[in-house]
Design an enzyme around this catalytic site. Structure first.
Site, PDB file in Angstrom:
ATOM      1  CE  LYS A   1      -3.998   1.948   2.485  1.00 16.69           C
ATOM      2  NZ  LYS A   1      -4.933   1.751   3.617  1.00 16.69           N
TER       3      LYS A   1
ATOM      4  CB  SER B   1      -8.309   3.501   2.720  1.00 18.49           C
ATOM      5  OG  SER B   1      -7.441   2.909   3.672  1.00 18.49           O
TER       6      SER B   1
ATOM      7  CB  SER C   1      -8.547   0.738   5.642  1.00 23.85           C
ATOM      8  OG  SER C   1      -9.242   1.952   5.622  1.00 23.85           O
TER       9      SER C   1
END
Lengths: 96, 478
Positions: free
Chosen positions: B71, B146, B170
């Protein structure tokens, strides 16, 4: 706390050093007002005598021996800045 | 996926370079917008080094030669790290996050940095300066956020497994929406050093993969004490694959929080979880109803605590130390304001709300009150775990919604996190594992929540679902 108006948004944006456009300020006033109305439901919870919890683990602050260890030099760290001079951060004039 | 690939690499049926090339070729044809930065050269260099280790048979771990995606809020030395924001520009961190450094040490291969909601703020991956991510199962739908890129890349076969981060769901929400597995570890299990902070008391880095074992393997490599993060628990990592096996042979006592099943649940989601419970009963596991009475307040608590911490954390992006500077010829405060105007809309909204909640005259009414109710939420879990091993719950009320469907109503988007948020507030470990598909063919996830540092039990419960209830197809074509 009544209403969360455009003026409040602008005042808080000033505190946060955040430039907003007028349409943004208007939009945020409505949306944040809705969120604040929603979070008011917390007032119904009896929290008398409840210690606020800011961290779920609550392990306290650990300490370590105060020993010198290698770290990246100033030019490495300052090198990531948009502007630098003599291994220091360069900022614009402070007084307007 | 990881264990199978490891077997092929270890027995030299495939090389790490072949494997890296295979994934890099797939990434070139990506339709999901999962990656922000692809690092071909670095990936091939790391793969060559992994092949050397494998050839010598020295220092080989289960991750040696395994191609991973990260990420894009994990600092990677010399590799652009954007947090999906314009404000960081082409920022190349001068150091690695601890989790990244540990993966490097294990011999893993980095394919690139994955798309996300800007600064991890969002539940749909639509808040990215690099464009929305599409759900590989159905590109008209969101992948969840997210960590949307981290989930989509796993599902679309653009990485063997990935790292995401979970502040309010997330990792788990995108896992549920894409039919993948995502684990949020106990707060303090994985070092946050080098993870760009959103809400420091809630953030935790978590593994995402096609299988429960993939998450166990990744967690084992990144967990463990780190003196560079004062909130990282002073305990070493564990062999979670082994721990999961041990707990898997036990009969688990599973709590069903009644507040999580009170209306609002989509029919197919409820039916899938019911089916999972009856299958697990057949395996000898037992279910008991428990109560978490403060659940209904968790979204309100979360959005005060998270935005307050965010407004403080994001003050560091001011055009002085990192990224981009706007209006450098104007006085300092003007430069700050114009530079910070580069934040996207959701980030600005949360900075305003957080700054307000912490401001003089409102601090006690909002932030302090939220922190008090947060303790009550945690105490609910403490009470429930006196009588059960793990809890079972939905991950979300429905399945992946359509792109654009909720973007204009932040409050509705926030309320979608009701089942994942309490876990972060209480600092517990939790996993989302696929449990079926709805009538539109969209994936459904089920969540298991564990006690502090009870990851092995949570993984074991999820593997029971994988073994006895439902398993998503996973074929990365290698």
């Amino acid at each position: 706390m009544s209403g969360f108006g455009v003026e409040t948004v602008k005042r808080v944006a000033e505190l946060a050093r955040l430039q907003l456009t007028d349409p943004e300020a208007t939009k945020f006033a409505g949306q944040i007002g809705d969120v604040l109305k929603y979070v008011k439901k917390l007032n119904a919870v009896d929290t008398s005598g409840v210690e606020p919890m800011t961290n779920a683990l609550e392990i306290g602050t650990p300490t370590r021996p105060d020993e010198v260890v290698p770290s990246p030099g100033p030019s490495t760290m300052v090198g990531a800045a948009p502007e630098s001079v003599f291994d220091s951060y360069k900022v614009p004039q402070v007084m307007g | 996926m990881i264990l199978e690939l490891h077997e092929k690499l270890k027995t030299r049926k495939a090389s790490a370079v072949d494997l890296a090339r295979h994934y890099l070729a797939r990434i070139k044809k990506d339709q999901t917008n999962s990656y922000i930065t692809v690092c071909d050269d670095i990936a091939l260099e790391m793969a060559k080094a992994a092949d050397d280790r494998l050839a010598k048979g020295e220092d080989v771990t289960v991750l040696t030669g395994i191609p991973l995606g990260l990420k894009d809020l994990l600092c990677t030395q010399g590799i652009r790290t954007t947090c999906a924001s314009k404000i960081l520009g082409d920022y190349k961190p001068p150091y690695d996050a601890t989790s990244v450094a540990r993966l490097k040490k294990s011999g893993a291969v980095f394919l690139g940095k994955l798309n996300m909601d800007e600064f991890a703020m969002g539940g749909s991956n639509e808040n990215s300066a690099f464009g929305a991510v599409k759900n590989p199962v159905n590109p008209a739908h969101v992948p969840g956020g997210s960590s949307g890129g981290s989930a989509a890349a796993v599902k679309a076969g653009l990485a063997a497994a990935t790292l995401g981060s979970d502040t309010g769901g997330s990792v788990r929400l995108p896992a549920a929406y894409t039919g993948t597995v995502g684990l949020k570890p106990t707060y303090g299990r994985v070092s946050r050093y080098g993870l760009v902070a959103f809400a420091s008391s809630l953030d935790q880095i978590g593994p995402m993969g096609n299988t429960v074992a993939d998450c166990a393997a990744l967690l084992g490599a990144i967990a463990g004490h780190d003196p560079r993060d004062s909130t990282c628990a002073p305990r070493e990592s564990e062999n979670f694959l082994e721990g999961m096996k041990q707990h898997g042979s036990r009969k688990l006592k599973i709590g069903v929080p009644k507040e999580y099943f009170q209306g609002g649940l989509a029919k197919d989601v409820g039916a899938s979880i019911d089916r999972a419970m009856s299958e697990l009963k057949k395996q000898g596991h037992s279910f008991v109803e428990v109560s978490l009475p403060h659940t209904e307040h968790s979204v309100a608590v979360y959005y005060l605590v998270a935005v307050s911490e965010a407004s403080s954390n994001l003050s560091r992006f001011d055009g002085v130390r990192f990224g981009v500077r706007v209006a450098g010829d104007r006085p300092l405060v003007e430069m700050y304001k114009q530079t910070r105007a580069l934040f996207g809309e959701e980030v600005k909204r949360r900075i305003i709300l957080g700054t307000f909640a912490l401001s003089a005259g409102y601090y006690d009414a909002y932030y302090k009150k939220a922190c008090q109710v947060r303790r009550l939420i945690k105490q609910d879990f403490d009470e429930a775990f006196k009588s059960v091993d793990v809890l079972i719950s939905p991950v979300a009320q429905g399945t992946a919604y359509r792109l654009g469907e909720k973007i204009s109503d932040p409050l509705q988007m926030y309320l979608n996190d009701i089942f994942t948020i309490p876990v972060n507030l209480a600092g517990l470990p939790a996993i989302s594992v696929p449990v079926g598909r709805d009538s539109q063919g969209l994936p459904i996830g089920v969540q298991f929540i564990g006690k502090h540092f009870g990851e092995a039990e949570v993984l074991a419960a999820a593997q029971q679902v994988e073994n006895h209830v439902y398993k998503e197809e996973a074929n990365h074509g290698f």
